[in-house]
Design a protein around this motif. Structure first.
Motif, PDB file in Angstrom:
ATOM      1  N   GLU A 254      26.400  -4.734  71.671  1.00 36.76           N
ATOM      2  CA  GLU A 254      25.189  -5.224  72.338  1.00 36.76           C
ATOM      3  C   GLU A 254      24.043  -4.230  72.267  1.00 36.76           C
ATOM      4  O   GLU A 254      22.880  -4.582  72.483  1.00 36.76           O
ATOM      5  CB  GLU A 254      25.480  -5.573  73.801  1.00 36.76           C
ATOM      6  N   SER A 255      24.351  -2.959  71.941  1.00 39.87           N
ATOM      7  CA  SER A 255      23.311  -1.926  71.854  1.00 39.87           C
ATOM      8  C   SER A 255      22.720  -1.791  70.462  1.00 39.87           C
ATOM      9  O   SER A 255      21.745  -1.057  70.273  1.00 39.87           O
ATOM     10  CB  SER A 255      23.891  -0.562  72.286  1.00 39.87           C
ATOM     11  N   LEU A 256      23.290  -2.456  69.475  1.00 42.65           N
ATOM     12  CA  LEU A 256      22.791  -2.324  68.105  1.00 42.65           C
ATOM     13  C   LEU A 256      21.325  -2.746  68.031  1.00 42.65           C
ATOM     14  O   LEU A 256      20.953  -3.801  68.559  1.00 42.65           O
ATOM     15  CB  LEU A 256      23.610  -3.180  67.144  1.00 42.65           C
ATOM     16  N   PRO A 257      20.487  -1.946  67.387  1.00 41.27           N
ATOM     17  CA  PRO A 257      19.061  -2.291  67.299  1.00 41.27           C
ATOM     18  C   PRO A 257      18.802  -3.366  66.254  1.00 41.27           C
ATOM     19  O   PRO A 257      18.800  -3.103  65.048  1.00 41.27           O
ATOM     20  CB  PRO A 257      18.407  -0.956  66.899  1.00 41.27           C
ATOM     21  N   VAL A 258      18.646  -4.594  66.710  1.00 41.74           N
ATOM     22  CA  VAL A 258      18.306  -5.702  65.806  1.00 41.74           C
ATOM     23  C   VAL A 258      16.888  -6.164  66.152  1.00 41.74           C
ATOM     24  O   VAL A 258      16.539  -6.307  67.316  1.00 41.74           O
ATOM     25  CB  VAL A 258      19.309  -6.857  65.912  1.00 41.74           C
ATOM     26  N   SER A 259      16.097  -6.357  65.138  1.00 45.55           N
ATOM     27  CA  SER A 259      14.687  -6.683  65.350  1.00 45.55           C
ATOM     28  C   SER A 259      14.506  -8.147  65.732  1.00 45.55           C
ATOM     29  O   SER A 259      15.365  -9.006  65.476  1.00 45.55           O
ATOM     30  CB  SER A 259      13.885  -6.392  64.087  1.00 45.55           C
ATOM     31  N   GLU A 269      23.815 -13.674  67.078  1.00 43.37           N
ATOM     32  CA  GLU A 269      25.202 -13.406  66.683  1.00 43.37           C
ATOM     33  C   GLU A 269      25.285 -12.912  65.240  1.00 43.37           C
ATOM     34  O   GLU A 269      25.933 -11.904  64.940  1.00 43.37           O
ATOM     35  CB  GLU A 269      26.059 -14.654  66.856  1.00 43.37           C
ATOM     36  N   GLN A 270      24.594 -13.622  64.341  1.00 43.31           N
ATOM     37  CA  GLN A 270      24.636 -13.209  62.939  1.00 43.31           C
ATOM     38  C   GLN A 270      23.841 -11.927  62.716  1.00 43.31           C
ATOM     39  O   GLN A 270      24.188 -11.123  61.831  1.00 43.31           O
ATOM     40  CB  GLN A 270      24.099 -14.330  62.047  1.00 43.31           C
ATOM     41  N   ALA A 271      22.805 -11.704  63.503  1.00 44.25           N
ATOM     42  CA  ALA A 271      22.030 -10.461  63.392  1.00 44.25           C
ATOM     43  C   ALA A 271      22.920  -9.257  63.654  1.00 44.25           C
ATOM     44  O   ALA A 271      22.813  -8.215  62.979  1.00 44.25           O
ATOM     45  CB  ALA A 271      20.859 -10.485  64.370  1.00 44.25           C
ATOM     46  N   ARG A 272      23.806  -9.388  64.628  1.00 43.42           N
ATOM     47  CA  ARG A 272      24.724  -8.283  64.935  1.00 43.42           C
ATOM     48  C   ARG A 272      25.717  -8.050  63.794  1.00 43.42           C
ATOM     49  O   ARG A 272      26.081  -6.906  63.506  1.00 43.42           O
ATOM     50  CB  ARG A 272      25.460  -8.587  66.244  1.00 43.42           C
ATOM     51  N   GLN A 273      26.128  -9.123  63.142  1.00 41.89           N
ATOM     52  CA  GLN A 273      27.014  -8.974  61.990  1.00 41.89           C
ATOM     53  C   GLN A 273      26.307  -8.226  60.854  1.00 41.89           C
ATOM     54  O   GLN A 273      26.877  -7.329  60.229  1.00 41.89           O
ATOM     55  CB  GLN A 273      27.482 -10.356  61.505  1.00 41.89           C
TER      56      GLN A 273
END
Length: 339
Positions: A254-259, A269-273
């Motif tokens: 949940e902390s991953l930096p996705v724009s 969900e797919q952004a985290r993948q």
């Protein structure tokens, strides 16, 4: 066009190497502050560097193959930018300051329009990253680009993969996953680039014009001794740190930096993948003691980059959690010969 005419026209850039000098060698104060410099670039059989005793020379080389690292139907200036960015990203991964680079390129034919565009892109990237072209080679053959980059770093200030310690924070710079997702836009961007919406244009730029966090990485060496760049995907590249440092990690997905651009394009969900295993990000993953958290955040603010704490170094294993629950990735990071 003969080889040396081609080099003279397209790959001889003007640089003032004397600007790197720091005064007379007889002056004790000047000698103390002396920094690495290029003494001579293109024009002889070899380039010449001067490396004072308090510094180390680091080098990285990458071969970019048509159809693997780039597609030849992409604008040549974008191919040139990414070729150089991939190499200076390796310098950033070591905490080094770019010093110079060489270019070896094989071309199926002398296409002057292509070469002019490629040359302009390379020159602009060279200025952006403040790294001069000092030599190389040209030959006829299938389109391949090889760049070797040289950098310098003070002794004892290297970022290396084997220095993570249990209890360290794990950080990343920038946003992850954008470049990998942008591959889905390739056909659209080539045929009708103006038709890309704002989010799509942001992703396309991340893929074709990455900008490694060079300044931040150099200054980070005062706060960290462990890092690498994210080129094959976060889990794969973090895995190199864990292997070399003989430890494990817990990553909070949940902390991953996705724009916002990536989320708009593929959903959260797919952004985290993509962020976990996308690759081609050319951002920095590093570890540091928790006592440096505020200093790292302040440094990132001064360097005007995004930095995110995503997890913790632990004894063993790579544990992916989403809000405290085990998380499973459905993507695989890039590996040559296994794709």
């Amino acid at each position: 066009m003969a080889e040396f005419d081609l080099i003279e026209r397209y790959f001889t850039f003007e640089y003032d190497f004397t600007q790197a000098s720091n005064g007379s060698a007889n002056n004790k104060s000047s000698q103390k502050n002396k920094k690495p410099k290029v003494v001579k670039g293109i024009g002889d059989d070899c380039a010449i560097f001067e490396i004072p005793e308090k510094y180390q020379l680091v080098t990285s080389t990458d071969t970019l193959v048509d159809g693997v690292h780039f597609f030849s139907d992409l604008e040549p200036e974008l191919i040139a930018h990414k070729a150089l960015a991939a190499n200076v990203s390796d310098l950033a991964a070591m905490g080094a300051k770019p010093l110079a680079f060489t270019l070896s390129i094989s071309l199926p034919e002398v296409n002057q329009d292509w070469l002019k565009s490629f040359s302009e892109g390379l020159k602009n990237a060279s200025k952006l990253f403040k790294v001069p072209l000092v030599g190389g080679d040209t030959t006829q053959g299938p389109l391949n680009i090889n760049i070797t980059a040289y950098g310098s770093v003070k002794k004892g200030r290297l970022l290396e993969r084997n220095n993570a310690e249990v209890g360290d924070d794990i950080w990343v710079t920038g946003y992850l996953g954008e470049a990998a997702a942008a591959l889905e836009l390739y056909d659209k961007a080539l045929v009708q680039k103006a038709a890309l919406n704002h989010s799509e244009a942001e992703l396309w730029k991340a893929l074709t014009q990455p900008i490694p966090p060079l300044k931040f990485a150099r200054k980070l060496t005062k706060l960290s001794r462990c890092g690498l760049d994210i080129s094959d995907g976060l889990t794969a590249d973090l895995g190199h740190i864990l292997s070399k440092s003989q430890c494990g990690a817990k990553v909070c997905v949940e902390s991953l930096p996705v724009s916002e651009a990536l989320v708009n394009f593929v959903g959260l969900e797919q952004a985290r993948q993509y962020a976990l295993n996308g690759g081609d990000d050319y951002q920095l993953c590093f570890t540091a003691s928790s006592k440096h958290r505020n200093k790292i955040l302040n440094l990132a603010e001064r360097c005007q980059i995004n930095v995110t704490r995503i997890g913790k170094v632990q004894d063993e294993g790579l544990q992916l959690n989403l809000n405290g629950q085990p998380f499973e990735s459905n993507r695989v990071s890039w590996q040559h010969f296994n794709q």
